[in-house]
Motif scaffolding. Structure first.
Motif, PDB file in Angstrom:
ATOM      1  N   HIS A 218     -56.000  13.047  50.604  1.00 17.78           N
ATOM      2  CA  HIS A 218     -55.808  14.320  50.084  1.00 17.78           C
ATOM      3  C   HIS A 218     -56.031  15.359  51.114  1.00 17.78           C
ATOM      4  O   HIS A 218     -56.646  15.397  52.076  1.00 17.78           O
TER       5      HIS A 218
ATOM      6  N   ALA B 252     -51.055  22.929  50.636  1.00 19.43           N
ATOM      7  CA  ALA B 252     -50.087  22.738  49.514  1.00 19.43           C
ATOM      8  C   ALA B 252     -48.939  21.804  50.079  1.00 19.43           C
ATOM      9  O   ALA B 252     -48.304  20.990  49.519  1.00 19.43           O
TER      10      ALA B 252
ATOM     11  N   THR C 188     -52.233  13.199  47.735  1.00 22.27           N
ATOM     12  CA  THR C 188     -52.362  14.458  46.799  1.00 22.27           C
ATOM     13  C   THR C 188     -52.492  15.688  47.764  1.00 22.27           C
ATOM     14  O   THR C 188     -52.790  15.391  48.936  1.00 22.27           O
ATOM     15  N   ASN C 189     -52.201  16.588  47.064  1.00 19.74           N
ATOM     16  CA  ASN C 189     -52.334  18.015  47.914  1.00 19.74           C
ATOM     17  C   ASN C 189     -53.001  18.945  47.046  1.00 19.74           C
ATOM     18  O   ASN C 189     -53.616  18.766  45.938  1.00 19.74           O
ATOM     19  N   SER C 190     -53.253  20.259  47.668  1.00 19.89           N
ATOM     20  CA  SER C 190     -54.034  21.342  47.117  1.00 19.89           C
ATOM     21  C   SER C 190     -53.131  22.393  46.344  1.00 19.89           C
ATOM     22  O   SER C 190     -53.792  23.498  46.277  1.00 19.89           O
ATOM     23  N   SER C 191     -52.115  22.101  45.787  1.00 18.87           N
ATOM     24  CA  SER C 191     -51.309  23.002  45.216  1.00 18.87           C
ATOM     25  C   SER C 191     -51.998  23.561  44.046  1.00 18.87           C
ATOM     26  O   SER C 191     -52.673  23.012  43.184  1.00 18.87           O
TER      27      SER C 191
ATOM     28  N   ILE D  55     -60.512  20.720  43.563  1.00 18.23           N
ATOM     29  CA  ILE D  55     -59.420  19.630  43.114  1.00 18.23           C
ATOM     30  C   ILE D  55     -59.749  18.279  43.682  1.00 18.23           C
ATOM     31  O   ILE D  55     -59.366  17.115  43.026  1.00 18.23           O
TER      32      ILE D  55
ATOM     33  N   ASN E 109     -51.935  16.218  41.247  1.00 17.33           N
ATOM     34  CA  ASN E 109     -51.390  16.736  42.460  1.00 17.33           C
ATOM     35  C   ASN E 109     -50.721  15.532  43.413  1.00 17.33           C
ATOM     36  O   ASN E 109     -50.926  15.615  44.637  1.00 17.33           O
TER      37      ASN E 109
END
Length: 340
Positions: free
Chosen positions: A92, A96, A114-117, A316, A332
């Motif tokens: 993670h 974003a 995964t990202n923090s969008s 998230i 994400n």
């Protein structure tokens, strides 16, 4: 032997030319034990199922990653990661954007990224609204006049009826669109699929952008760096814009030809620009951008919220951690072929 899921949390010290690019940025992006424990307070059922290590840069990266199932962080070495972290199943990223990890040939087929969008949306929307209104009210020119000790009346009209072309209508661009459309601006969105967006009078695909550029009062760029977006707004497309057009970029520098823009600003062929993102941060003191008229430089602050950025990121992450433990699909997820 422990059967708990092992998480390696990697923080980065700031250094010249890389994010975080100063001490304040490091502070805002540091994952602490206190923040992690707050997350477990929200998901107490997960506490006994995982163990975590919080580390900095490469201090214990190789030894810790030998057993890690999950990596949480921003920047990390990707070379030989398959060998360094044979058990790694999920990464993670606290940002974003993930272009700093591209190309993604270092990833195994079953590794999930995964990202923090989404965490940036509220701040980015307000920053975007501010930027467009600043351009509408000639603030870039007023700041230049102030530097030159020139007191010149520059009058602006309300934003209603002005045409804003927004390239990138995801969480960042979409948040700004909701604000500006409520003030009566006409918004045309530009995205990969031409998918409808709240607040837009119409939405077109990237390949149709030449049709709308000549009518733009403002060009707002909020796209990630991908093969499709690199060089999207090149010199020939800048030439299509009216001399009264203003430009904002909160996406990535690679999307816009900064040198061509600089020359246009110098020649009064573009009304003004606000740039928040740069390939090298901080910008070198020798850069010509510093002395470019009608340009406002902001130090990559359009999207990060003061004080609670990591708290929002971890919301998230912990939501995904629960899904991971339950062997469910994570939110994400990055499509490695698209780059976002």
């Amino acid at each position: 032997m422990s059967s708990k899921i092992k998480i390696h949390i990697r923080n980065n010290h700031w250094k010249e030319g890389f994010l975080p690019c100063d001490a304040e940025g490091e502070k805002n992006n540091t994952i602490t034990k206190e923040e992690i424990e707050k997350g477990f307070d929200q998901y107490p059922e997960l506490r006994d199922k995982v163990e975590y290590v919080i580390d900095w840069d490469d201090d214990n990266f190789v030894s810790s990653m030998q057993l890690a199932d999950i990596l949480l962080g921003w920047q990390f070495p990707t070379q030989d990661l398959k060998q360094i972290a044979p058990n790694l199943k999920w990464i993670h990223v606290i940002s974003a954007g993930v272009n700093h990890l591209s190309p993604f040939d270092w990833m195994t087929e079953d590794l999930v990224l995964t990202n923090s969008s989404g965490v940036h949306a509220k701040k980015a929307g307000e920053f975007g609204l501010m930027s467009i209104l600043m351009l509408q009210n000639h603030m870039t020119r007023i700041v230049t006049n102030q530097k030159n000790k020139e007191f010149v009346s520059l009058l602006g009209k309300p934003i209603e009826g002005r045409k804003v072309i927004v390239v990138g209508t995801g969480s960042l661009g979409g948040s700004m669109i909701k604000h500006i459309s409520k003030l009566g601006a006409e918004v045309i969105g530009v995205n990969r699929k031409g998918k409808n967006v709240e607040g837009c009078s119409k939405v077109i695909t990237f390949d149709k952008i030449d049709e709308v550029l000549p009518d733009a009062d403002f060009l707002y760029l909020a796209v990630p760096e991908t093969d499709e977006t690199k060089g999207l707004i090149n010199k020939s497309r800048l030439d299509k814009l009216k001399s009264t057009c203003g430009i904002v970029n909160i996406g990535r520098q690679s999307v816009l030809d900064y040198e061509a823009l600089r020359i246009k600003l110098q020649n009064n062929e573009i009304a003004g620009a606000i740039l928040d993102v740069f390939s090298q941060e901080p910008i070198p003191k020798t850069s010509n951008l510093w002395d470019t008229p009608n340009l406002i430089i902001t130090p990559h602050i359009s999207s990060d919220s003061e004080g609670n950025y990591i708290e929002m990121v971890l919301k998230i992450f912990f939501k995904n951690l629960k899904l991971f433990i339950e062997n469910k699909e994570l939110i994400n997820q990055i499509d490695r072929n698209l780059g976002y």
